[in-house]
Scaffold this motif. Structure first.
Motif, PDB file in Angstrom:
ATOM      1  N   THR A 160       0.834  -1.196   0.000  1.00 50.85           N
ATOM      2  CA  THR A 160       0.000   0.000   0.000  1.00 50.85           C
ATOM      3  C   THR A 160       0.870   1.249   0.000  1.00 50.85           C
ATOM      4  OG1 THR A 160      -0.096   0.171   2.412  1.00 50.85           O
ATOM      5  CG2 THR A 160      -1.766  -1.209   1.343  1.00 50.85           C
ATOM      6  N   PHE A 161       0.280   2.352  -0.444  1.00 56.15           N
ATOM      7  CA  PHE A 161       0.934   3.645  -0.273  1.00 56.15           C
ATOM      8  C   PHE A 161      -0.124   4.690   0.048  1.00 56.15           C
ATOM      9  CE2 PHE A 161      -0.328   4.114  -4.661  1.00 56.15           C
ATOM     10  CZ  PHE A 161      -0.511   5.481  -4.854  1.00 56.15           C
ATOM     11  N   ASN A 162       0.314   5.739   0.714  1.00 56.35           N
ATOM     12  CA  ASN A 162      -0.567   6.813   1.157  1.00 56.35           C
ATOM     13  C   ASN A 162      -0.697   7.855   0.050  1.00 56.35           C
ATOM     14  OD1 ASN A 162      -1.920   8.855   2.433  1.00 56.35           O
ATOM     15  ND2 ASN A 162      -0.300   9.309   3.912  1.00 56.35           N
ATOM     16  N   SER A 163      -1.894   8.006  -0.479  1.00 57.62           N
ATOM     17  CA  SER A 163      -2.128   8.964  -1.570  1.00 57.62           C
ATOM     18  C   SER A 163      -2.608  10.317  -1.076  1.00 57.62           C
ATOM     19  CB  SER A 163      -3.155   8.391  -2.552  1.00 57.62           C
ATOM     20  OG  SER A 163      -4.407   8.194  -1.909  1.00 57.62           O
ATOM     21  N   SER A 164      -2.747  10.484   0.230  1.00 55.76           N
ATOM     22  CA  SER A 164      -3.343  11.711   0.777  1.00 55.76           C
ATOM     23  C   SER A 164      -2.419  12.912   0.708  1.00 55.76           C
ATOM     24  CB  SER A 164      -3.765  11.476   2.234  1.00 55.76           C
ATOM     25  OG  SER A 164      -4.634  10.364   2.333  1.00 55.76           O
ATOM     26  N   SER A 165      -1.128  12.665   0.475  1.00 56.30           N
ATOM     27  CA  SER A 165      -0.209  13.802   0.325  1.00 56.30           C
ATOM     28  C   SER A 165      -0.296  14.415  -1.064  1.00 56.30           C
ATOM     29  CB  SER A 165       1.238  13.347   0.582  1.00 56.30           C
ATOM     30  OG  SER A 165       1.392  12.907   1.906  1.00 56.30           O
ATOM     31  N   GLY A 166      -0.879  13.692  -2.012  1.00 59.31           N
ATOM     32  CA  GLY A 166      -0.977  14.181  -3.374  1.00 59.31           C
ATOM     33  C   GLY A 166      -2.358  14.673  -3.751  1.00 59.31           C
ATOM     34  N   ILE A 167      -3.395  14.115  -3.117  1.00 55.95           N
ATOM     35  CA  ILE A 167      -4.776  14.492  -3.415  1.00 55.95           C
ATOM     36  C   ILE A 167      -5.462  14.860  -2.106  1.00 55.95           C
ATOM     37  CG2 ILE A 167      -6.997  13.682  -4.310  1.00 55.95           C
ATOM     38  CD1 ILE A 167      -5.468  11.777  -6.116  1.00 55.95           C
ATOM     39  N   ASP A 168      -6.145  15.972  -2.087  1.00 58.50           N
ATOM     40  CA  ASP A 168      -6.859  16.421  -0.889  1.00 58.50           C
ATOM     41  C   ASP A 168      -8.235  15.758  -0.861  1.00 58.50           C
ATOM     42  OD1 ASP A 168      -7.731  17.656   1.341  1.00 58.50           O
ATOM     43  OD2 ASP A 168      -7.677  19.700   0.544  1.00 58.50           O
ATOM     44  N   PHE A 169      -8.380  14.763  -0.011  1.00 60.06           N
ATOM     45  CA  PHE A 169      -9.641  14.023   0.078  1.00 60.06           C
ATOM     46  C   PHE A 169     -10.580  14.622   1.119  1.00 60.06           C
ATOM     47  CE2 PHE A 169      -6.651  10.810  -1.539  1.00 60.06           C
ATOM     48  CZ  PHE A 169      -7.366  10.306  -2.606  1.00 60.06           C
TER      49      PHE A 169
ATOM     50  N   VAL B  54      -6.034   8.051   2.859  1.00 56.38           N
ATOM     51  CA  VAL B  54      -6.466   7.113   1.828  1.00 56.38           C
ATOM     52  C   VAL B  54      -5.260   6.304   1.355  1.00 56.38           C
ATOM     53  CG1 VAL B  54      -7.493   6.835  -0.453  1.00 56.38           C
ATOM     54  CG2 VAL B  54      -8.338   8.611   1.099  1.00 56.38           C
ATOM     55  N   HIS B  55      -5.315   5.006   1.604  1.00 56.87           N
ATOM     56  CA  HIS B  55      -4.262   4.089   1.162  1.00 56.87           C
ATOM     57  C   HIS B  55      -4.718   3.384  -0.110  1.00 56.87           C
ATOM     58  CE1 HIS B  55      -2.131   4.476   5.002  1.00 56.87           C
ATOM     59  NE2 HIS B  55      -3.313   4.375   5.586  1.00 56.87           N
ATOM     60  N   ILE B  56      -3.825   3.264  -1.046  1.00 60.23           N
ATOM     61  CA  ILE B  56      -4.112   2.519  -2.274  1.00 60.23           C
ATOM     62  C   ILE B  56      -3.257   1.264  -2.264  1.00 60.23           C
ATOM     63  CG2 ILE B  56      -3.989   2.548  -4.793  1.00 60.23           C
ATOM     64  CD1 ILE B  56      -4.674   5.495  -4.698  1.00 60.23           C
ATOM     65  N   LYS B  57      -3.877   0.141  -2.562  1.00 57.40           N
ATOM     66  CA  LYS B  57      -3.249  -1.166  -2.403  1.00 57.40           C
ATOM     67  C   LYS B  57      -3.243  -1.913  -3.735  1.00 57.40           C
ATOM     68  CE  LYS B  57      -4.111  -5.538   0.076  1.00 57.40           C
ATOM     69  NZ  LYS B  57      -5.028  -6.186   1.059  1.00 57.40           N
TER      70      LYS B  57
END
Length: 631
Positions: A475-484, A494-497
């Motif tokens: 998994t990686f954390n996508s919240s640093s790139g997209i404001d959810f 938000v983790h993407i796996k």
């Protein structure tokens, strides 16, 4: 001989990147680090989310949003950095884009301190293309002595939309909103690795897991930012040769994956008037939410018509440059722009450059001896393929993935193009005499090599010279790139796996003999190549020439007379992108500019695939021995 087995295993989820920013970037100044975050948001939004102190703001007449006030003196220094419109990716092979990054990087690099750099970056962020801003900021970490590229954030955490399909990003946004409403703080979105830009009807789909690997594409981005063709001459030693070395290894490793999947080696794209049959639809979005353009089936090079017309590019122009370069290689010299002859040789005299470096610089239009004659073959080829869907610019589309360094590797045609580039280097290398025994021999003799996989399954010990590969969810954390978040105080991650090719750690023990009576140091070079071709026929040395890829290069400590055993862990490999916290010597590797660790070994087959594991030893120059003795 080595044998690689592909295994089907089930693992618990493992983090490809840490889910906490403290773990990802432990040593950077926090305020400077935050400028990588949320690249598509305005500086005021970024400040609101992360608590950054802002300079004065004004209302932008173009966007209607509050933007930072740009100092006139700073604005004059930015040059072409202000010319790239917002909402499109950074097309590194485009002259205007590369110049914009160069100009902005210069401003960042010349900042007198990190505090000044931070203030300047905050001031310009609203006024330059977000992808150009990121590229310049990443490049700055390679150039400034008070910064380390090992401290930059992993690219997929900053630009997840460059790696994850659009429908997964949209799904993540929906799940994040639902989680916020239900007072949840974390969301995990699963993404199947076979959900790619090619359907299973295409044979190329089999190897899409490798082309679309996040770490591999990040590596390509970092390599081109750390070794840009537009860098000032002399700032990178033998940059043209490094260009050859990296892309040759990339194509050779790709062919190993293809052999693992019963696919033929990639065929060079050399006849530019014949279409490429298979297209590529990336299913990714750019910064403004627009879909990346697709490369249709039966793509071929077409003239790119720009306005003004003087900026247009023509296929005949590319063919002419290729003819000029072939002629120079065949006769043994290039024509300098001042009219002098520049010899092509890998045994240069004092004051001469290495021939392979000259060819590399000419191919990529870097420090070329004559850009008007030898042109811009590599970069323009990327541009032709990236714009093949709309070369006349009738539909106002953006470029395809071949136009950007962080996405180009995804497209199968990338490897066909770089097989052609590799063939140009190979044409040059065939003009050179073979290495002499004196160049290759040393005092130390390699007697034996044993590769041992580390214990990784209970009650199972792998035999020597047998390695396993498998697919593992990470998994990686996508919240640093997209404001959810829906509002400022929302707490959502938000983790993407997805699944990634992996392998257990291993080590290799090399038995050597020092027949002299003195302590000797040596340099060990380790290479890998498959033993059999796609038809199951054992390859001869001529065939293997195009397959050998580097596994490791290192210098030993002084070796006493007699038999010695040298053991090296796979994580210590000189090619790897691995993290060794606290070790400044390896910080560069963690930047992503080194080969991804999860792709260190080829996939192999379920029945096992046999490889050559070749080790050669050469003497370390006497000056190095003296330096060692003086430490």
């Amino acid at each position: 001989m080595l044998k690689f087995h592909l295994m089907t295993l089930v693992f618990l989820t493992s983090g490809i990147f840490s889910s906490s920013t403290e773990d990802i970037w432990p040593s950077m100044d926090e305020e400077l680090r935050q400028l990588f975050y949320l690249p598509y948001e305005s500086t005021s939004t970024l400040a609101d989310r992360l608590g950054i102190q802002l300079p004065p703001l004004e209302l932008s007449p173009e966007t209607g949003t509050a933007v930072t006030v740009l100092d006139p003196e700073l604005k004059a220094k930015l040059g072409s950095a202000l010319s790239i419109p917002e909402g499109i990716p950074f097309f590194a092979f485009n002259k205007q884009h590369s110049q914009a990054v160069k100009d902005l990087s210069k401003v960042f690099i010349e900042a007198k301190s990190l505090n000044v750099l931070k203030d300047v970056a905050i001031m310009v962020k609203d006024h330059v293309n977000s992808a150009v801003f990121l590229a310049a900021l990443y490049h700055t970490y390679y150039e400034r002595k008070d910064l380390s590229p090992g401290d930059t954030p992993p690219l997929p955490t900053v630009l997840p939309d460059r790696f994850v399909p659009t429908f997964i990003i949209n799904k993540a946004k929906k799940l994040a909103k639902s989680a916020i409403i239900n007072n949840q703080t974390e969301v995990v979105v699963e993404w199947q690795s076979d959900e790619t830009g090619l359907s299973s009807r295409s044979p190329e789909h089999r190897v899409s897991y490798w082309r679309e690997d996040m770490n591999l594409n990040s590596f390509h981005w970092h390599w081109h930012l750390s070794n840009p063709y537009y860098i000032e001459p002399g700032d990178r030693d033998r940059r043209g040769e490094l260009f050859y070395y990296m892309h040759h290894n990339l194509v050779a490793r790709y062919n190993m994956e293809r052999l693992s999947l019963n696919l033929k080696p990639v065929k060079a794209f050399e006849d530019w008037r014949i279409p490429v049959q298979d297209g590529y639809f990336p299913h990714l979005t750019t910064g403004n939410g627009q879909e990346w353009s697709s490369r249709q089936d039966s793509t071929f090079f077409q003239d790119i018509r720009e306005i003004p017309l003087v900026d247009s590019n023509y296929v005949s122009q590319l063919e002419m440059w290729r003819t000029h370069l072939y002629h120079g290689i065949d006769i043994g010299y290039l024509i300098h722009e001042n009219g002098s002859y520049v010899r092509l040789t890998d045994n240069p005299e004092v004051g001469e450059d290495y021939g392979i470096n000259l060819v590399g610089e000419a191919l990529e239009a870097g420090d070329s001896v004559n850009p008007d004659v030898y042109g811009n073959i590599h970069n323009l080829g990327h541009d032709f393929l990236g714009q093949s869907h709309d070369p006349a610019k009738k539909h106002s589309t953006t470029s395809g993935v071949m136009g950007a360094v962080e996405t180009a590797v995804r497209d199968p045609v990338f490897f066909r193009w770089h097989k052609f580039i590799d063939n140009v280097f190979h044409r040059y290398k065939l003009t050179q005499p073979p290495y002499t025994p004196r160049q290759l021999s040393g005092n130390i003799t390699v007697l034996n090599v044993t590769v041992q996989e580390e214990h990784w399954i209970d009650d199972y010990v792998s035999p020597d010279n047998l390695l396993h590969t498998f697919f593992m969810p990470k998994t990686f954390n996508s919240s640093s790139g997209i404001d959810f978040r829906l509002k400022r105080d929302d707490n959502i991650t938000v983790h993407i796996k997805s699944n990634f090719l992996e392998h257990p750690d291993f080590s290799y023990t090399i038995t050597v003999n020092n027949p002299t009576s003195d302590f000797k140091r040596m340099k060990l070079r380790i290479f890998l190549a498959p033993k059999f071709d796609e038809e199951g026929v054992k390859m001869n040395y001529a065939s293997l020439l195009r397959y050998w890829t580097e596994v490791d290069v290192f210098e030993t400590d002084p070796i006493a007379p007699g038999i010695a055993y040298i053991t090296r862990h796979s994580n210590e490999s000189s090619i790897l992108s691995t993290s060794h916290e606290g070790d400044k010597k390896t910080a560069f590797a963690f930047s992503g500019c080194s080969w991804p660790q999860n792709l260190q070994v080829p996939r192999g087959t379920q029945d096992g695939m046999i490889f050559h594991f070749f080790v050669m030893a050469t003497d370390v120059p006497l000056i190095s021995v003296r330096q060692y003795s003086q430490r």
